[in-house]
Write a protein that holds these residues in place. Structure first.
Motif, PDB file in Angstrom:
ATOM      1  N   GLY A 141       0.807  -1.231   0.133  1.00 35.18           N
ATOM      2  CA  GLY A 141       0.097   0.137  -0.034  1.00 35.18           C
ATOM      3  C   GLY A 141       0.803   1.212   0.192  1.00 35.18           C
ATOM      4  N   ALA A 142       1.941   1.246  -0.450  1.00 33.50           N
ATOM      5  CA  ALA A 142       2.843   2.474  -0.392  1.00 33.50           C
ATOM      6  C   ALA A 142       2.658   3.265  -1.672  1.00 33.50           C
ATOM      7  CB  ALA A 142       4.285   1.938  -0.463  1.00 33.50           C
ATOM      8  N   VAL A 143       1.810   2.673  -2.695  1.00 33.23           N
ATOM      9  CA  VAL A 143       1.670   3.764  -3.949  1.00 33.23           C
ATOM     10  C   VAL A 143       0.011   4.082  -4.086  1.00 33.23           C
ATOM     11  CG1 VAL A 143       1.590   3.297  -6.584  1.00 33.23           C
ATOM     12  CG2 VAL A 143       3.240   1.837  -5.142  1.00 33.23           C
ATOM     13  N   GLN A 144      -0.059   5.348  -4.015  1.00 33.93           N
ATOM     14  CA  GLN A 144      -1.099   5.755  -4.180  1.00 33.93           C
ATOM     15  C   GLN A 144      -1.277   6.607  -5.751  1.00 33.93           C
ATOM     16  OE1 GLN A 144      -3.118   7.074  -0.839  1.00 33.93           O
ATOM     17  NE2 GLN A 144      -4.467   8.560  -1.886  1.00 33.93           N
ATOM     18  N   CYS A 145      -0.703   7.963  -5.267  1.00 29.52           N
ATOM     19  CA  CYS A 145      -0.773   8.479  -6.634  1.00 29.52           C
ATOM     20  C   CYS A 145       0.505   8.088  -7.515  1.00 29.52           C
ATOM     21  CB  CYS A 145      -0.720  10.083  -6.597  1.00 29.52           C
ATOM     22  SG  CYS A 145       1.158  10.787  -6.290  1.00 29.52           S
ATOM     23  N   GLY A 146       1.465   7.539  -7.045  1.00 33.05           N
ATOM     24  CA  GLY A 146       2.703   6.896  -7.634  1.00 33.05           C
ATOM     25  C   GLY A 146       3.788   7.885  -8.036  1.00 33.05           C
ATOM     26  N   TYR A 147       3.491   9.260  -7.806  1.00 35.13           N
ATOM     27  CA  TYR A 147       4.557  10.257  -8.264  1.00 35.13           C
ATOM     28  C   TYR A 147       6.021   9.888  -7.491  1.00 35.13           C
ATOM     29  CZ  TYR A 147       6.191  14.280 -10.314  1.00 35.13           C
ATOM     30  OH  TYR A 147       6.942  15.125 -11.200  1.00 35.13           O
ATOM     31  N   CYS A 148       5.963   9.388  -6.277  1.00 33.19           N
ATOM     32  CA  CYS A 148       7.171   9.226  -5.472  1.00 33.19           C
ATOM     33  C   CYS A 148       7.430   7.882  -5.643  1.00 33.19           C
ATOM     34  CB  CYS A 148       6.814   9.468  -3.918  1.00 33.19           C
ATOM     35  SG  CYS A 148       5.789   8.383  -3.309  1.00 33.19           S
ATOM     36  N   THR A 149       6.776   7.284  -6.279  1.00 27.64           N
ATOM     37  CA  THR A 149       7.279   5.572  -5.998  1.00 27.64           C
ATOM     38  C   THR A 149       8.527   5.291  -6.871  1.00 27.64           C
ATOM     39  OG1 THR A 149       4.972   5.221  -6.124  1.00 27.64           O
ATOM     40  CG2 THR A 149       6.265   3.275  -6.581  1.00 27.64           C
ATOM     41  N   PRO A 150       8.565   5.793  -8.118  1.00 25.51           N
ATOM     42  CA  PRO A 150       9.951   5.503  -8.508  1.00 25.51           C
ATOM     43  C   PRO A 150      11.198   5.637  -7.790  1.00 25.51           C
ATOM     44  CG  PRO A 150       8.624   6.499 -10.390  1.00 25.51           C
ATOM     45  CD  PRO A 150       7.974   6.689  -8.933  1.00 25.51           C
ATOM     46  N   ARG A 161       3.316  12.441  -0.383  1.00 25.26           N
ATOM     47  CA  ARG A 161       2.217  13.121   0.113  1.00 25.26           C
ATOM     48  C   ARG A 161       1.035  12.459   0.275  1.00 25.26           C
ATOM     49  NH1 ARG A 161       5.180  16.133   2.900  1.00 25.26           N
ATOM     50  NH2 ARG A 161       6.419  17.856   1.873  1.00 25.26           N
ATOM     51  N   CYS A 162       1.047  11.099  -0.135  1.00 26.35           N
ATOM     52  CA  CYS A 162      -0.214  10.396  -0.103  1.00 26.35           C
ATOM     53  C   CYS A 162      -0.369   9.314   1.027  1.00 26.35           C
ATOM     54  CB  CYS A 162      -0.431   9.671  -1.503  1.00 26.35           C
ATOM     55  SG  CYS A 162      -0.131  10.699  -2.872  1.00 26.35           S
ATOM     56  N   THR A 163       0.671   8.469   0.920  1.00 27.79           N
ATOM     57  CA  THR A 163       0.453   7.252   1.826  1.00 27.79           C
ATOM     58  C   THR A 163       1.035   7.180   3.092  1.00 27.79           C
ATOM     59  OG1 THR A 163       2.541   6.340   0.945  1.00 27.79           O
ATOM     60  CG2 THR A 163       0.775   6.099  -0.608  1.00 27.79           C
ATOM     61  N   GLY A 164       1.904   8.261   3.669  1.00 28.86           N
ATOM     62  CA  GLY A 164       2.802   7.949   4.737  1.00 28.86           C
ATOM     63  C   GLY A 164       3.652   6.896   4.405  1.00 28.86           C
ATOM     64  N   TYR A 165       4.453   6.486   5.378  1.00 31.79           N
ATOM     65  CA  TYR A 165       5.742   5.601   5.266  1.00 31.79           C
ATOM     66  C   TYR A 165       5.632   4.456   5.655  1.00 31.79           C
ATOM     67  CZ  TYR A 165       7.306  10.251   3.901  1.00 31.79           C
ATOM     68  OH  TYR A 165       7.406  11.546   3.475  1.00 31.79           O
ATOM     69  N   ARG A 166       4.526   4.004   6.342  1.00 26.94           N
ATOM     70  CA  ARG A 166       4.238   2.459   6.828  1.00 26.94           C
ATOM     71  C   ARG A 166       4.450   1.588   5.790  1.00 26.94           C
ATOM     72  NH1 ARG A 166       5.168   1.438  11.068  1.00 26.94           N
ATOM     73  NH2 ARG A 166       5.177   2.793  12.964  1.00 26.94           N
ATOM     74  N   GLY A 167       3.845   1.709   4.715  1.00 25.44           N
ATOM     75  CA  GLY A 167       3.802   0.886   3.795  1.00 25.44           C
ATOM     76  C   GLY A 167       5.236   0.408   3.083  1.00 25.44           C
ATOM     77  N   ALA A 168       5.982   1.586   2.858  1.00 28.96           N
ATOM     78  CA  ALA A 168       7.275   1.495   2.549  1.00 28.96           C
ATOM     79  C   ALA A 168       8.201   0.853   3.436  1.00 28.96           C
ATOM     80  CB  ALA A 168       7.971   2.982   2.140  1.00 28.96           C
ATOM     81  N   LEU A 169       7.883   1.077   4.741  1.00 32.04           N
ATOM     82  CA  LEU A 169       8.929   0.627   5.704  1.00 32.04           C
ATOM     83  C   LEU A 169       8.485  -1.192   5.718  1.00 32.04           C
ATOM     84  CD1 LEU A 169       8.633   2.973   8.429  1.00 32.04           C
ATOM     85  CD2 LEU A 169      10.919   2.534   6.972  1.00 32.04           C
ATOM     86  N   ALA A 170       7.202  -1.146   5.558  1.00 31.80           N
ATOM     87  CA  ALA A 170       6.896  -2.583   5.522  1.00 31.80           C
ATOM     88  C   ALA A 170       7.503  -3.391   4.345  1.00 31.80           C
ATOM     89  CB  ALA A 170       5.274  -2.809   5.648  1.00 31.80           C
TER      90      ALA A 170
END
Ligand code: FES
Ligand code: FES
Length: 352
Positions: free
Chosen positions: A114-123, A154-163
């Protein structure tokens, strides 16, 4: 590189915009760049000249991490690196994360957590996680937070990325374990006179730690379980000598500490106390025997200064216990008047 830039026919053309031609090696592929202003950022050249739009343009100030790429294995903000200076370097972008064209394990874990929402930060985030796990196979949460703190979402917070970091780390470790186990099994089952082409490499967990360097030079292991064993090699810290109490000293030497200034020492046992304070009789004063049960009090008592006349025994029998024993002594509590029925006015109510 510098000579190449200065001698290029495009350099210093026009008024103020020196240009250069160079080749970038991106994801293992040589990509020529022609007559580009030497001030163009790596982010700009990747996106606008080479068509690699994975890295995103968020702030162009090195603040958001959306443009993260690797240059010679180092995670950088592409917006801050002049592309011409990266001409001799190996550049890795998010497009190169997956060789097969599908999502890499990092990208898949980011999506799954769930670390992807708008996806702009994802790459940029994917590149940061990829870079972290290249350097640290088993990062702690705090290490992961430090590694990702330059990537804003700006969308998801960072919990998903840490997981996602933990998910990928665990999956890679499990895959490595399985690979090593398989290699060990293959080596064990091979005939002794038949050397196997792929002899199992010695597992890190089975190496002799006696030969390893001591604290300060401990090597990094892919197998994180080794840290516990490696810790055993750290020489123990010098400990302060423990203070040992000499309990064999005479008791008075232990307890006869001087009384704090201003306080009298406790008097010896048996010393008559100050009767004016508590009225405690001196030790040894005989107590009067308790009178037999039922003996009426002879003297009026004094309770908090108010004389109290004991009513004494009036001979009334108040109860028996069913076995013929009579309980006598004190006057019964007088019966209460029955509570008046609801609605009956009491005399006090007149003044209410
Ligand atoms: Fe490079 Fe934001 S665009 S850090
Ligand atoms: Fe939108 Fe991160 S998913 S900024």
């Amino acid at each position: 590189m510098t000579d190449e830039l200065l001698n290029h026919p495009g350099a210093l053309t026009g008024d103020v915009r020196p240009t250069a031609s160079y080749t970038l090696r991106v994801n293992g592929v040589e990509r020529p760049v022609s007559d580009a202003w030497i001030g163009e950022s790596l982010l700009y050249v990747l996106r606008e000249r080479l068509g690699l739009a994975g890295a995103k343009d968020g702030c162009e100030q090195g603040e958001c991490g959306a443009c993260s790429v690797q240059v010679d294995g180092q995670l950088v903000n592409g917006c801050l690196v002049p592309a011409a200076l990266a001409a001799d370097s190996e550049i890795n972008t998010v497009e190169g994360l997956s060789g097969s064209g599908g999502a890499s394990d990092v990208q898949q874990a980011l999506a799954d957590s769930g670390a992807v929402q708008c996806g702009y930060c994802t790459p940029g985030l994917a590149m940061a996680v990829h870079d972290l796990l290249q350097r640290n196979h088993r990062p702690s949460e705090i290490e992961a937070r430090q590694a990702l703190c330059g990537n804003l979402c700006r969308c998801t917070g960072y919990r998903g990325a840490l997981a996602a970091v933990q998910t990928v780390a665990e999956a890679r470790e499990a895959a490595l374990e399985a690979e090593l186990d398989a290699a060990e099994q293959a080596a064990a089952t091979a005939a002794p006179d038949e050397p196997t082409a792929a002899a199992a490499p010695p597992r890190a967990t089975e190496q002799s730690f006696a030969d390893l360097p001591l604290a300060g030079e401990l090597p990094l292991y892919a197998d994180s379980e080794l840290w516990h064993e490696a810790d055993q090699l750290i020489p123990p810290q010098a400990q302060a000598e423990p203070v040992v109490q000499d309990w064999s000293a005479p008791a008075d030497a232990v307890y006869a500490a001087p009384a704090p200034a201003g306080w009298e020492p406790t008097p010896a046992h048996g010393t008559a106390a100050d009767g004016a304070l508590y009225g405690t009789p001196a030790q040894g004063t005989p107590y009067l025997p308790t009178p037999p049960h039922g003996t009426p009090h002879q003297e009026p008592g004094v309770y908090q200064g108010v004389p109290h006349q004991d009513p004494g025994f009036d001979g009334t029998v108040y109860a028996t216990d069913g076995y013929g024993h009579q309980y006598t002594g004190y006057q019964a509590t007088p019966g209460h008047d029955a509570t008046p029925a609801h609605g009956i006015r009491l005399p006090e109510d007149e003044n209410a």
